[in-house]
Write an enzyme that holds these catalytic residues in place. Structure first.
Site, PDB file in Angstrom:
ATOM      1  N   CYS A   1       0.800  -1.191   0.010  1.00  0.00           N
ATOM      2  CA  CYS A   1       0.071   0.108   0.164  1.00  0.00           C
ATOM      3  C   CYS A   1       0.887   1.151  -0.112  1.00  0.00           C
ATOM      4  O   CYS A   1       2.136   1.183  -0.116  1.00  0.00           O
ATOM      5  CB  CYS A   1      -1.006   0.120   1.208  1.00  0.00           C
ATOM      6  SG  CYS A   1      -1.794  -1.478   1.612  1.00  0.00           S
TER       7      CYS A   1
ATOM      8  N   ASP B   1      -2.642  -9.715   7.062  1.00  0.00           N
ATOM      9  CA  ASP B   1      -1.460  -9.607   7.710  1.00  0.00           C
ATOM     10  C   ASP B   1      -1.424  -8.029   8.398  1.00  0.00           C
ATOM     11  O   ASP B   1      -0.660  -7.809   9.388  1.00  0.00           O
ATOM     12  CB  ASP B   1      -0.256  -9.650   6.900  1.00  0.00           C
ATOM     13  CG  ASP B   1      -0.445  -8.621   5.761  1.00  0.00           C
ATOM     14  OD1 ASP B   1      -1.287  -7.967   5.456  1.00  0.00           O
ATOM     15  OD2 ASP B   1       1.136  -8.297   5.356  1.00  0.00           O
TER      16      ASP B   1
ATOM     17  N   VAL C   1      14.070  -7.698 -19.033  1.00  0.00           N
ATOM     18  CA  VAL C   1      14.317  -6.694 -20.199  1.00  0.00           C
ATOM     19  C   VAL C   1      15.318  -7.188 -21.106  1.00  0.00           C
ATOM     20  O   VAL C   1      16.430  -7.932 -20.527  1.00  0.00           O
ATOM     21  CB  VAL C   1      14.607  -5.452 -19.492  1.00  0.00           C
ATOM     22  CG1 VAL C   1      13.371  -4.922 -18.956  1.00  0.00           C
ATOM     23  CG2 VAL C   1      15.872  -5.501 -18.778  1.00  0.00           C
TER      24      VAL C   1
ATOM     25  N   SER D   1      12.522 -11.179  -6.464  1.00  0.00           N
ATOM     26  CA  SER D   1      13.705 -10.834  -7.608  1.00  0.00           C
ATOM     27  C   SER D   1      14.890 -11.192  -6.641  1.00  0.00           C
ATOM     28  O   SER D   1      15.136 -11.420  -5.495  1.00  0.00           O
ATOM     29  CB  SER D   1      13.741  -9.139  -7.787  1.00  0.00           C
ATOM     30  OG  SER D   1      13.737  -8.599  -6.580  1.00  0.00           O
ATOM     31  N   GLY D   2      15.949 -10.830  -7.035  1.00  0.00           N
ATOM     32  CA  GLY D   2      17.217 -11.216  -6.443  1.00  0.00           C
ATOM     33  C   GLY D   2      18.153 -10.255  -5.746  1.00  0.00           C
ATOM     34  O   GLY D   2      19.130 -10.359  -5.299  1.00  0.00           O
TER      35      GLY D   2
END
EC number: 6.3.5.4
Length: 663
Positions: free
Chosen positions: A2, A100, A289, A363-364
């Site tokens: 949010c 949560d 990408v 993601s890493g």
């Protein structure tokens, strides 16, 4: 996920209060387009825009406890909410939703601020105690979610993005020359800073308590990069790391909507993708990408991993024209000058992901910081022992220093030999590991009229941090990466802010506290530091394409100044004209003009890295000044806010019985 915003003000009264909070939320509507709401009480307004991911039907905000004493606006995700809910129920707490957010609120009521150390998540939160009048603002331990505040004589403002402040009557943005100098020098904002005067961030792992005129800032958890060394075999260490990563990915797959993965083709994102495919019941969707300029393109590796793991892969082609065209919009969402353009493709990729129906991405980020993946760490190790090595040993070490640079040859090594000899002893106390990097920063600072000591604030940061002086040079390098570039750029400008620009939440399995602790315990215990991520590669040997395990790390990059030379967008000519530069009071127009002329007239290979970075800094600062400083009189943003329906509005001043109206 949010966005939140609010203010404390005794001066703002009547109908102006809901009008202002609604306008603030409208300016961050992109963070949470699914619903919005606000809460009003004597002297306070706070609200949230919601991206519905957990308990879509029941998790509306702001949310109150049953008594109406505590109210919360929560930006982020609590990944261990199921375990904490069970623990709280065992202590007698009851729940009305499966969200949560309610777990966070109940944990606060049960344990107070001590609950923050129990949270495994990414968050910025605001909690109001109506009984005491206190407001609590807190941010996660690694800075994955932002939380800004401005303390003014007439009001205290807070929000997930600074642009929300422009809706408050009388608020004006002003670039701060001292902060710009620090940003240019260190490549990013420091943990509690911004580029604007009198606007600060709640620092990573920080808690800010506001009660009346009193402000109390504390740190609920210090960053630790040291840990007791792992005592098992190398095979044991690899299995240990793999299991902690598996559990981390499993937690971050918790969602009531589909979760995708960013796949760069490198080791870190490939590991996340591998674990996600193991743990998911349906085919995993991956996104990446690819670049028109093959210098930056990794699409071959991406396709190889996607095919090997059987993901449904989607790639977005990016050209230099795309970067130039979308640069202002990306800067508007970043809210800070940037030294490279790599955040712009991520802005475009998040739009592609959202158009594909995905709200959550793994993601890493954090892997290189945790497992010492950057060449910075190898440089630090080599420079630390430089004066003890023979000429032959120096040459051998330099030869293995940059495996990603295939053109690295004897001429480069001769240059580096001189450079490393020059920087083999510490000049900036506590910053030895980063002194080579900061040379580029020193050049960029020449863009500014008033430079003072641009490293003064980061020097104060390391000097006043308990335990920092006792760390090894590599651990100091790691600590600095976590506190500066990771939180200030990779997780924010390039990560969270670009994702939320298009309502996409980013989750980072490598930044699970257990994974970070595991990495600290095994680092440098099983190699000499020059074998890049040896334990990670061993942990996933045979499970990924061999190329993913053997190819040198290729840092994610995008075309810099060259993108603007090819395109020459109209806004660049406007913003970097002599007239416009005159409006940038902090910039030295003579140096700026020389830099622009050189970059625009010189072949790309002849532009140095420091010149390229300084140019992008100048252009992004000019864009930021135009959007936030010069255009504030008409209160219009670079991207006009859409009409926003407020589905949750509770005016606690009017009805003390309305506390149940949080849906």
């Amino acid at each position: 996920m949010c966005g939140l915003a609010g203010f404390l003000s005794a001066e703002l009264q009547g109908d102006a209060v809901p009008q202002v909070i609604t306008s603030m939320l409208s300016l961050i509507h992109h963070r949470g387009p699914d619903e919005a709401g606000y809460y009003l009480d004597d002297g306070i307004a706070m609200g949230a825009v919601r991206l519905s991911i957990i308990d879509i039907a029941g998790g509306s905000q702001p949310m109150a406890d049953r008594t109406g004493r505590y109210w919360i606006c929560f930006n982020g995700e609590l990944y261990n909410h199921i375990e904490l809910r069970d623990e709280l129920r065992g202590l007698g707490r009851t729940f009305r939703t499966h969200s949560d957010t309610e777990v966070v609120l109940q944990a606060w009521i049960q344990w107070g601020p001590a609950c923050l150390t129990r949270f495994n998540g990414a968050f910025g939160l605001a909690i109001r105690d109506a009984a005491t009048g206190e407001l609590f603002l807190a941010r996660d331990r690694y800075g994955k979610r932002p939380l800004f505040y401005a303390d003014r004589p007439d009001a205290f403002l807070f929000a997930s993005e600074m642009k929300a402040f422009r809706a408050f009557p009388g608020f004006r943005f002003e670039l701060d020359p001292r902060e710009l100098a620090s940003i240019f020098a260190v490549w990013t904002t420091l943990p509690d800073r911004t580029p604007f005067r009198d606007i600060r961030q709640v620092p990573v792992g920080g808690l800010l308590t506001v009660r009346g005129e009193r402000r109390t800032l504390s740190t609920y958890e210090q960053l630790r990069v040291d840990a007791p060394p792992f005592t098992g075999t190398e095979e044991d260490a690899a299995a240990f790391v793999r299991e902690e990563l598996r559990k981390s990915v499993e937690l971050r797959l918790r969602s009531d909507v589909e979760v995708g993965v960013y796949l760069s083709g490198g080791l870190d994102s490939s590991i996340v993708t591998k674990l996600a495919t193991d743990l998911s019941r349906s085919q995993v969707r991956t996104f990446s990408v690819e670049f028109e300029d093959k210098t930056f393109d990794e699409s071959g590796s991406q396709r190889s991993v996607a095919a090997h793991l059987g993901t449904l892969h989607s790639s977005l082609a990016i050209s230099s024209a795309d970067i130039a065209e979308n640069f202002p919009a990306a800067v508007y969402h970043a809210e800070v000058p940037a030294f490279r353009t790599a955040f712009v493709p991520m802005y475009l990729l998040s739009r592609h992901v959202r158009d594909s129906g995905i709200k959550v991405i793994l993601s890493g980020e954090g892997a290189d910081e945790a497992f010492l993946g950057y060449s910075l760490f190898r440089e630090t190790l080599l420079r630390t022992s430089w004066n003890e090595l023979s000429d032959e040993e120096k040459a051998a070490k330099l030869g293995s220093l940059y495996p990603e640079l295939g053109h690295f040859g004897p001429g480069h090594r001769k240059h580096l030999t001189g450079l490393f000899s020059q920087f083999s002893t510490e000049r900036l106390p506590g910053l030895f590991s980063h002194e080579l990097r900061y040379q580029n920063g020193r050049f960029a600072v020449r863009l500014l009229k008033d430079r003072d000591e641009p490293f003064g604030d980061v020097l104060d940061l390391v000097r006043t941090t308990p335990g920092y002086a006792a760390l090894s040079p590599t651990q100091k390098a790691q600590w600095l990466e976590y506190k500066t570039l990771l939180a200030g750029y990779l997780l924010s400008t390039q990560g969270e802010r670009m994702g939320l620009a298009h309502s996409v939440e980013n989750r980072c399995p490598f930044l699970d506290p257990a994974v970070v602790r595991a990495a600290a315990s095994v680092n440098l215990g099983y190699d000499d530091g020059f074998q890049e991520k040896a334990i990670l590669k061993k942990a996933f040997h045979g499970e990924l394409p061999q190329s993913s395990l053997t190819r040198p790390k290729q840092p994610y990059r995008a075309p810099g100044a060259a993108a603007f030379k090819d395109r020459r967008p109209d806004y660049m000519e406007l913003l970097l004209s002599d007239t416009e530069l005159a409006h940038l009071d902090c910039v030295d127009p003579v140096f700026a003009r020389k830099l622009v002329n050189k970059v625009m007239s010189t072949p790309d290979p002849e532009i140095s890295t420091k010149e390229d970075q300084a140019f992008v800094y100048l252009l992004s600062t000019a864009v930021l000044n135009h959007q936030y400083v010069r255009n504030q009189e008409d209160r219009v943003s670079a991207e006009p806010a859409p009409r926003m329906e407020i589905r949750t509005a509770v005016d606690h001043r009017l009805s003390r019985l309305s506390v149940g109206g949080t849906r």
